[in-house]
Design an enzyme around this catalytic site. Structure first.
Site, PDB file in Angstrom:
ATOM      1  N   ASP A  97       0.749  -1.286   0.089  1.00  0.00           N
ATOM      2  CA  ASP A  97       0.102   0.037  -0.015  1.00  0.00           C
ATOM      3  C   ASP A  97       0.803   1.179  -0.078  1.00  0.00           C
ATOM      4  O   ASP A  97       1.938   1.339   0.485  1.00  0.00           O
ATOM      5  CB  ASP A  97      -0.924   0.104   1.243  1.00  0.00           C
ATOM      6  N   GLU A 163      -0.937  -2.292   5.127  1.00  0.00           N
ATOM      7  CA  GLU A 163       0.282  -2.671   6.188  1.00  0.00           C
ATOM      8  C   GLU A 163      -0.075  -1.205   6.995  1.00  0.00           C
ATOM      9  O   GLU A 163       0.293  -1.047   8.350  1.00  0.00           O
ATOM     10  CB  GLU A 163       1.657  -2.646   5.790  1.00  0.00           C
TER      11      GLU A 163
HETATM   12 ZN   LIG Z   1       5.090   3.044   6.595  1.00  0.00          ZN
HETATM   13 ZN   LIG Z   2       6.291   0.736   5.444  1.00  0.00          ZN
END
Ligand SMILES: [Zn+2]
Ligand SMILES: [Zn+2]
Length: 424
Positions: A97, A163
């Site tokens: 991401d 994440e």
């Molecule tokens: Zn990050």
């Molecule tokens: Zn990262």
């Protein structure tokens, strides 16, 4: 069978041809990895919205003859490469991401993508370097798939969304992948992951056994007092004074009660809300903050003591207080046995001088959730131009990575998979 025994020699080590062959593969893959990275850099997507990114990854894995599963934890992609005989299962993970950051770098592949993030229109940028992680793992998949018939065991490629954290109210990231069974069928024995680092010179790997990144908790304290006129505090219970006492108390948990020779820990109050004007003692107050910890026992003790202090301090001053914790990441904990076993692989690939023991980082990483289920090793990969003294931090508009650092990532992850599957 030209390549037979190229990966696994009878002695358990690499024979010369095998290494030469992999070197050739690495030479071929490097420009492709750079090209992929530029593509993803130009087309970043926010957490849980990595639709196009996932499509590109899935297409690539499919073209390599790898079994592909899409839509895992919303937009995740999982590839399974089965070797010629049964054996262990090793997982390699890349997060995919981007972030709500407007890029300021002047690059031919600069991101001009805009999106809405929590009601605000913003630029989107791979400002943490996850574009490099995707490209590296796509490269590893290509190299390993060429040697599929010599692999004893299975390699699972985990391309993980969100994440940086799913949008409020949504599930996502490593936690959701695990919930959806990513570490099962086939059951994963060990997992490896890396993070590119803009402040570490290209060619260097940084590692640490045990806690390398912190568990991140968010806490909220609600304090209830009794409202009164500012001129008559004796008629009320002042939640602002209680806030001050609680903050003071919380700070002693780290400074007076924690064994800091074991590991570091942090308690930060980042927000205080209370009151409306100068002559009213308000009824309530709210404190919001974060706890960072690198050791499970310490974390449990800190949380226990924070709860006790919050409740008893408020009570001592005639009020009431409650504290709630929300977990954002666990401790990124490198299994000590696995770290010791795989350290020679890191040294073989990067050169012993370039594998450096690092201090722990008080930031968090959701790779930690995988490591709660299976032993894992997570390390930092150099992405700073050698000689450069001014590295722009991750999550900023000027964040930049030197692409010459990517190949070491490909080599390291490839070799970790190969060497791990070779272990008894
Ligand atoms: Zn990050
Ligand atoms: Zn990262």
């Amino acid at each position: 069978m030209k390549y037979f025994c190229l990966i696994f020699s009878l002695s358990g080590g690499f024979i010369l041809n095998a290494q030469t062959n992999l070197e050739n593969d690495f030479k071929i893959i490097e420009p492709k990895v750079v090209e992929w990275r530029r593509h993803f850099h130009e087309h970043p997507e926010l957490s849980n919205q990595e639709f196009k990114t996932a499509e590109t990854i899935a297409e690539h894995l499919t073209s390599l003859g790898i079994e592909v599963q899409t839509g895992v934890a919303k937009t995740g992609v999982v590839g399974v490469l089965k070797g010629n005989s049964p054996g262990k299962v090793v997982a390699l993970r890349a997060d995919i991401d981007g972030l709500p950051v407007t890029e300021r770098n002047e690059l031919p592949f600069k991101s001009n993508v805009k999106a809405e993030f929590m009601g605000t229109k913003t630029g989107v940028m791979h400002a943490c370097g996850h574009d490099t992680h995707i490209a590296i793992l796509m490269g590893v998949a290509e190299v390993l798939s060429k040697h599929k018939d010599k692999i004893n065991g299975t390699v699972k490629f985990i391309f993980q969304p969100a994440e940086e954290g799913p949008p409020p109210g949504e599930e996502g990231g490593a936690k959701l992948m695990i919930k959806e069974g990513v570490l099962k069928e086939p059951k994963v024995d060990a997992i490896f992951g890396l993070h590119i680092n803009s402040a570490t010179p290209v060619g260097t790997i940084k590692y640490k056994s045990g806690g390398i990144m912190a568990a991140v908790e968010r806490f909220v304290i609600h304090i209830k007092g009794k409202q009164s006129h500012g001129s008559q505090p004796w008629l009320g219970v002042d939640p602002i004074v209680i806030s001050a006492k609680i903050i003071d108390g919380l700070q002693t948990i780290i400074s007076r009660e924690s064994d800091l020779t074991e590991e570091a820990a942090v308690i930060t109050v980042g927000k205080i809300t209370s009151g409306v004007r100068f002559n009213i003692i308000p009824e309530s107050a709210e404190l919001i903050g974060t706890v960072r910890s690198l050791d499970t026992d310490m974390k449990a003790k800190i949380i226990k003591r924070m709860t006790e202090m919050t409740e008893t301090i408020a009570k001592a001053y005639g009020g009431e207080a409650t504290i709630t914790f929300e977990n954002f990441t666990s401790i990124t904990y490198n299994d000590p046995d696995l770290t010791t076993t795989m350290l020679p692989t890191l040294q073989k690939v990067a050169g012993a001088d370039h594998v450096v023991l690092t201090k722990a980082v008080t930031g968090g990483e959701d790779f930690s959730y995988f490591q709660e289920v299976v032993p894992g090793l997570y390390f930092f990969l150099g992405g700073m131009t050698p000689g450069n003294t001014e590295a722009f931090p991750h999550h900023t508009q000027d964040f930049i990575i030197d692409e010459s650092g990517l190949l070491l990532g490909v080599k390291t992850m490839t070799q970790l998979a190969i060497d791990y599957l070779k272990l008894d």
